[in-house]
Design a protein around this motif. Structure first.
Motif, PDB file in Angstrom:
ATOM      1  N   ILE A  27      38.674  32.252  28.990  1.00 54.29           N
ATOM      2  CA  ILE A  27      39.367  32.344  30.120  1.00 54.29           C
ATOM      3  C   ILE A  27      38.832  33.777  30.475  1.00 54.29           C
ATOM      4  O   ILE A  27      38.931  34.166  31.429  1.00 54.29           O
ATOM      5  CB  ILE A  27      40.819  31.759  29.736  1.00 54.29           C
ATOM      6  N   GLU A  29      36.952  36.092  29.371  1.00 51.39           N
ATOM      7  CA  GLU A  29      35.689  36.558  30.055  1.00 51.39           C
ATOM      8  C   GLU A  29      34.618  36.768  31.251  1.00 51.39           C
ATOM      9  O   GLU A  29      34.559  36.430  31.741  1.00 51.39           O
ATOM     10  CB  GLU A  29      34.853  36.476  28.888  1.00 51.39           C
ATOM     11  N   GLU A  30      35.769  35.257  31.541  1.00 55.77           N
ATOM     12  CA  GLU A  30      35.216  34.093  32.831  1.00 55.77           C
ATOM     13  C   GLU A  30      35.919  35.131  33.978  1.00 55.77           C
ATOM     14  O   GLU A  30      35.027  35.303  35.433  1.00 55.77           O
ATOM     15  CB  GLU A  30      35.778  32.672  32.323  1.00 55.77           C
ATOM     16  N   THR A  33      34.074  38.671  34.213  1.00 55.81           N
ATOM     17  CA  THR A  33      32.895  38.557  35.332  1.00 55.81           C
ATOM     18  C   THR A  33      32.774  38.421  36.353  1.00 55.81           C
ATOM     19  O   THR A  33      32.937  38.770  37.691  1.00 55.81           O
ATOM     20  CB  THR A  33      32.003  36.905  34.401  1.00 55.81           C
ATOM     21  N   HIS A  34      34.038  37.187  36.910  1.00 56.80           N
ATOM     22  CA  HIS A  34      33.897  37.261  38.335  1.00 56.80           C
ATOM     23  C   HIS A  34      34.757  38.392  39.514  1.00 56.80           C
ATOM     24  O   HIS A  34      33.924  38.899  40.052  1.00 56.80           O
ATOM     25  CB  HIS A  34      35.588  36.398  38.441  1.00 56.80           C
ATOM     26  N   ILE A  36      34.000  40.780  37.937  1.00 58.39           N
ATOM     27  CA  ILE A  36      32.713  42.105  38.266  1.00 58.39           C
ATOM     28  C   ILE A  36      31.751  42.608  39.695  1.00 58.39           C
ATOM     29  O   ILE A  36      32.049  43.038  40.420  1.00 58.39           O
ATOM     30  CB  ILE A  36      32.337  42.736  37.258  1.00 58.39           C
ATOM     31  N   GLU A  37      31.431  40.840  40.086  1.00 59.18           N
ATOM     32  CA  GLU A  37      30.692  40.552  40.878  1.00 59.18           C
ATOM     33  C   GLU A  37      31.395  40.763  41.968  1.00 59.18           C
ATOM     34  O   GLU A  37      30.947  40.856  43.252  1.00 59.18           O
ATOM     35  CB  GLU A  37      30.626  38.714  40.366  1.00 59.18           C
ATOM     36  N   SER A  38      32.880  39.772  42.045  1.00 58.93           N
ATOM     37  CA  SER A  38      33.818  39.747  43.201  1.00 58.93           C
ATOM     38  C   SER A  38      33.637  41.751  44.093  1.00 58.93           C
ATOM     39  O   SER A  38      33.417  41.411  44.700  1.00 58.93           O
ATOM     40  CB  SER A  38      35.367  39.931  42.895  1.00 58.93           C
ATOM     41  N   GLU A  40      31.584  44.198  43.260  1.00 59.71           N
ATOM     42  CA  GLU A  40      30.187  44.094  43.498  1.00 59.71           C
ATOM     43  C   GLU A  40      30.735  43.902  44.934  1.00 59.71           C
ATOM     44  O   GLU A  40      29.300  45.149  45.583  1.00 59.71           O
ATOM     45  CB  GLU A  40      29.459  44.276  42.634  1.00 59.71           C
ATOM     46  N   ALA A  41      30.466  43.201  44.917  1.00 56.46           N
ATOM     47  CA  ALA A  41      30.561  42.056  46.081  1.00 56.46           C
ATOM     48  C   ALA A  41      31.071  42.846  47.608  1.00 56.46           C
ATOM     49  O   ALA A  41      30.779  43.014  49.092  1.00 56.46           O
ATOM     50  CB  ALA A  41      30.868  40.640  47.093  1.00 56.46           C
ATOM     51  N   ARG A  58      43.002  40.501  45.345  1.00 52.54           N
ATOM     52  CA  ARG A  58      42.593  38.779  45.484  1.00 52.54           C
ATOM     53  C   ARG A  58      42.489  37.489  44.463  1.00 52.54           C
ATOM     54  O   ARG A  58      42.883  36.503  44.848  1.00 52.54           O
ATOM     55  CB  ARG A  58      41.143  39.114  45.723  1.00 52.54           C
ATOM     56  N   MET A  59      42.045  38.457  43.155  1.00 54.47           N
ATOM     57  CA  MET A  59      42.522  37.008  42.309  1.00 54.47           C
ATOM     58  C   MET A  59      43.702  37.001  42.754  1.00 54.47           C
ATOM     59  O   MET A  59      44.278  35.522  41.429  1.00 54.47           O
ATOM     60  CB  MET A  59      42.277  37.694  41.413  1.00 54.47           C
ATOM     61  N   VAL A  65      48.239  33.523  37.726  1.00 55.21           N
ATOM     62  CA  VAL A  65      46.806  33.600  37.437  1.00 55.21           C
ATOM     63  C   VAL A  65      47.155  32.570  35.931  1.00 55.21           C
ATOM     64  O   VAL A  65      46.345  31.730  35.810  1.00 55.21           O
ATOM     65  CB  VAL A  65      45.919  34.706  37.655  1.00 55.21           C
ATOM     66  N   GLU A  68      48.804  29.093  36.484  1.00 55.44           N
ATOM     67  CA  GLU A  68      47.369  28.838  36.671  1.00 55.44           C
ATOM     68  C   GLU A  68      46.745  28.090  34.801  1.00 55.44           C
ATOM     69  O   GLU A  68      46.169  26.896  35.220  1.00 55.44           O
ATOM     70  CB  GLU A  68      46.946  29.098  37.704  1.00 55.44           C
ATOM     71  N   TYR A  69      46.011  28.759  34.133  1.00 57.51           N
ATOM     72  CA  TYR A  69      45.604  28.206  33.651  1.00 57.51           C
ATOM     73  C   TYR A  69      46.096  27.718  31.949  1.00 57.51           C
ATOM     74  O   TYR A  69      45.773  26.586  31.963  1.00 57.51           O
ATOM     75  CB  TYR A  69      45.094  29.268  32.776  1.00 57.51           C
TER      76      TYR A  69
ATOM     77  N   TYR B  36      32.084  32.230  40.298  1.00 58.68           N
ATOM     78  CA  TYR B  36      32.529  32.882  41.314  1.00 58.68           C
ATOM     79  C   TYR B  36      30.988  32.688  42.481  1.00 58.68           C
ATOM     80  O   TYR B  36      31.727  32.243  43.487  1.00 58.68           O
ATOM     81  CB  TYR B  36      31.771  34.491  40.683  1.00 58.68           C
ATOM     82  N   TYR B  57      39.410  28.521  39.226  1.00 56.46           N
ATOM     83  CA  TYR B  57      38.930  28.660  37.847  1.00 56.46           C
ATOM     84  C   TYR B  57      39.582  27.110  36.843  1.00 56.46           C
ATOM     85  O   TYR B  57      39.224  26.798  35.852  1.00 56.46           O
ATOM     86  CB  TYR B  57      39.211  29.737  36.494  1.00 56.46           C
ATOM     87  N   PRO B  58      40.716  27.565  36.954  1.00 59.67           N
ATOM     88  CA  PRO B  58      42.025  26.785  35.828  1.00 59.67           C
ATOM     89  C   PRO B  58      41.174  24.594  36.700  1.00 59.67           C
ATOM     90  O   PRO B  58      41.277  23.960  35.887  1.00 59.67           O
ATOM     91  CB  PRO B  58      43.139  27.106  36.252  1.00 59.67           C
ATOM     92  N   TRP B  73      27.412  28.098  28.253  1.00 60.40           N
ATOM     93  CA  TRP B  73      27.746  29.935  28.698  1.00 60.40           C
ATOM     94  C   TRP B  73      26.343  30.397  28.766  1.00 60.40           C
ATOM     95  O   TRP B  73      25.401  30.617  28.295  1.00 60.40           O
ATOM     96  CB  TRP B  73      28.301  30.521  27.416  1.00 60.40           C
TER      97      TRP B  73
END
Lengths: 370, 119
Positions: A27, A29-30, A33-34, A36-38, A40-41, A58-59, A65, A68-69, B36, B57-58, B73
């Protein structure tokens, strides 16, 4: 104060981790990545401090968070709602450990120690340990209430003091450092030699003497285990051995709590000039000290011994289960030290951004650069 | 906030809850995507949903647990490992039924609101 974008993300993920179940690496790691990409954008292809903060905001709040998981939703209780899950987890473990230990200690005491004549009667039951536990829990709740007031104005990416406290648990999941492993070897041998030394043996109480050999053997085995960690780092075999040693310590503690303070004497001045044995209990009586604290100190030592070993066993077995799930063998050359993987990950990413430092400063979001 | 606004909020939340599953299944039916990527596509294609990023994600995880999605992955870029989601055959079946129902419903709702004088 400025911080590296990846450090900000790591700090945020540390906060999320506090509220997640233990086995939540994927979770995190996911989300990483989100973010980092966010970032960058938002930074038009470049991750900056400002874009990272915006991505984190924003997250959402780490508690939300993670909830939610975990699907836990809002909680009501004597502690702030978002802390209910980690607090509840800690309390459950503490109460469970205490209850199991009390039953075990009573069984060991009544089934072995009294019939074998090691002790005359079972002491410290049934109230002393639960009372200590309840008092400690009350203190914890009071402290949580107090320091949560100081956490109100923190930014979303900043770790709160409370999360720092709860993070202790997740810190324990990092691989053992080489220095810790070396420490286990040195102190294991040292304690074993001291415990078996004739000059120390004469101080022990009669009830404690049968356990000296067992304890010395155990600390020597602990030293060997430290050596295995030093040589090969963390792997399943080392973790299983550590867990087994932890279980044996807990069982021995069940007997030791019935035995009471382990020494009858200490070395001291008898008449101001001559040194010799001084009877511990007689010393307190002769000096008119009405309270003999050593049995209480002993209970506290055993309590710490049991809690730390239980935590160790839980962590080790959880890790072993994770390694088995990822189809690893019993033995391999594993990691040492603190967050090897995360550092490597960050290092790789830093390399990825090498040569883009100038670009990094060329953002337009109003935040100070690195 | 007026009572009408509050009612709109409540209603929108209920509609979104059902619609987001259908939207995700539809987007993933075209091609697998990682979190993403999917969040961005949802933002572009279905602005009405306006999802909190942390909730997607959830949701993906729950749909995976229910057997609608499958994930894998991708470590091609080790700095940013990506978890790609795709539809299972059960997910595709569910999408087919949900899309059919949604289309009937939206057609009927359009008709009924137009009859009431709203477009």
């Amino acid at each position: 104060m400025t911080k590296e974008p990846l450090k900000l993300i790591d700090e945020y993920l540390e906060r999320v981790k506090v509220y997640l179940p233990i086995d939540s690496g994927e979770i995190l790691e996911e989300i990483r990545t989100h973010l980092i990409e966010s970032a960058e954008a938002i930074g038009n292809g470049t991750m900056t401090q400002g874009s990272t903060i915006m991505a984190i905001e924003r997250m959402g709040e780490p508690q939300a968070v993670a909830n939610e998981y975990a699907g836990s939703g809002k909680k009501v209780g004597p502690v702030p709602a978002e802390y209910a899950q980690p607090v509840f987890r800690m309390l459950l473990v503490l109460i469970g450990v205490c209850a199991a230990f009390l039953v075990g200690a009573y069984v060991v005491g009544s089934a072995f120690l009294v019939p074998w004549g090691i002790i005359g009667e079972i002491e410290n039951f049934p109230a002393s340990i639960p009372i200590m536990l309840i008092v400690n829990i009350l203190f914890v709740l009071l402290i949580i209430g107090g320091i949560s007031l100081a956490d109100r104005d923190k930014m979303p990416q900043e770790k709160t003091r409370l999360e720092g406290v709860f993070g202790i648990g997740t810190e324990g999941f990092k691989p053992k450092a080489r220095t810790d492993a070396a420490g286990e070897i040195i102190f294991g041998i040292l304690f074993g030699v001291i415990a078996l030394h004739p000059a120390v043996q004469v101080l022990y109480s009669t009830a404690f003497v049968p356990f000296v050999g067992i304890i010395a053997a155990l600390v020597f085995v602990d030293a060997i285990k430290g050596g295995m960690f030093l040589v090969a780092g963390e792997n399943s075999l080392n973790l299983i051995i550590e867990a087994l040693i932890g279980i044996v310590w807990i069982v021995i503690a069940m007997a030791l709590i019935n035995v009471g303070w382990p020494t009858d004497y200490f070395y001291g001045s008898i008449d101001g000039v001559t040194w010799g044995f001084v009877d511990l209990e007689a010393f307190f009586i002769d000096n008119g000290i009405p309270f003999f604290p050593f049995d209480w100190i002993w209970i506290f030592i055993i309590f710490v011994l049991v809690v730390t070993n239980t935590w160790r066993v839980i962590v080790d077995l959880t890790k072993v289960a994770m390694y088995f799930r990822s189809r690893r063998d019993l033995w391999w050359h594993g990691d040492w030290g603190k967050r090897q993987h995360a550092k490597g990950f960050r290092h790789r990413l830093s390399k990825h951004y090498e040569g883009r430092d100038e670009e990094r400063r060329a953002y337009e979001d109003g935040y100070q650069g690195n | 906030m007026s009572k009408a606004d509050k009612e709109m909020d409540r209603w929108a939340k209920e509609v979104k809850r059902g619609a987001v599953t259908l939207a995700i299944l539809s987007l993933l039916d075209k091609e697998p995507a990682y979190g993403y990527e999917l969040v961005k596509r949802l933002e572009q294609k279905v602005s009405f949903l306006q999802l909190e990023q942390g909730t997607v994600y959830p949701l993906l995880r729950r749909m995976e647990k229910r057997g609608l999605l499958v994930s894998e992955w991708d470590y091609d870029d080790p700095t940013k490992p990506k978890k790609y989601y795709g539809l299972t055959s059960e997910g595709r079946n569910a999408l087919q039924m949900m899309a059919k129902t949604w289309n009937i419903l939206s057609g009927e709702m359009k008709e009924i609101t137009m009859e009431a004088g709203y477009q």
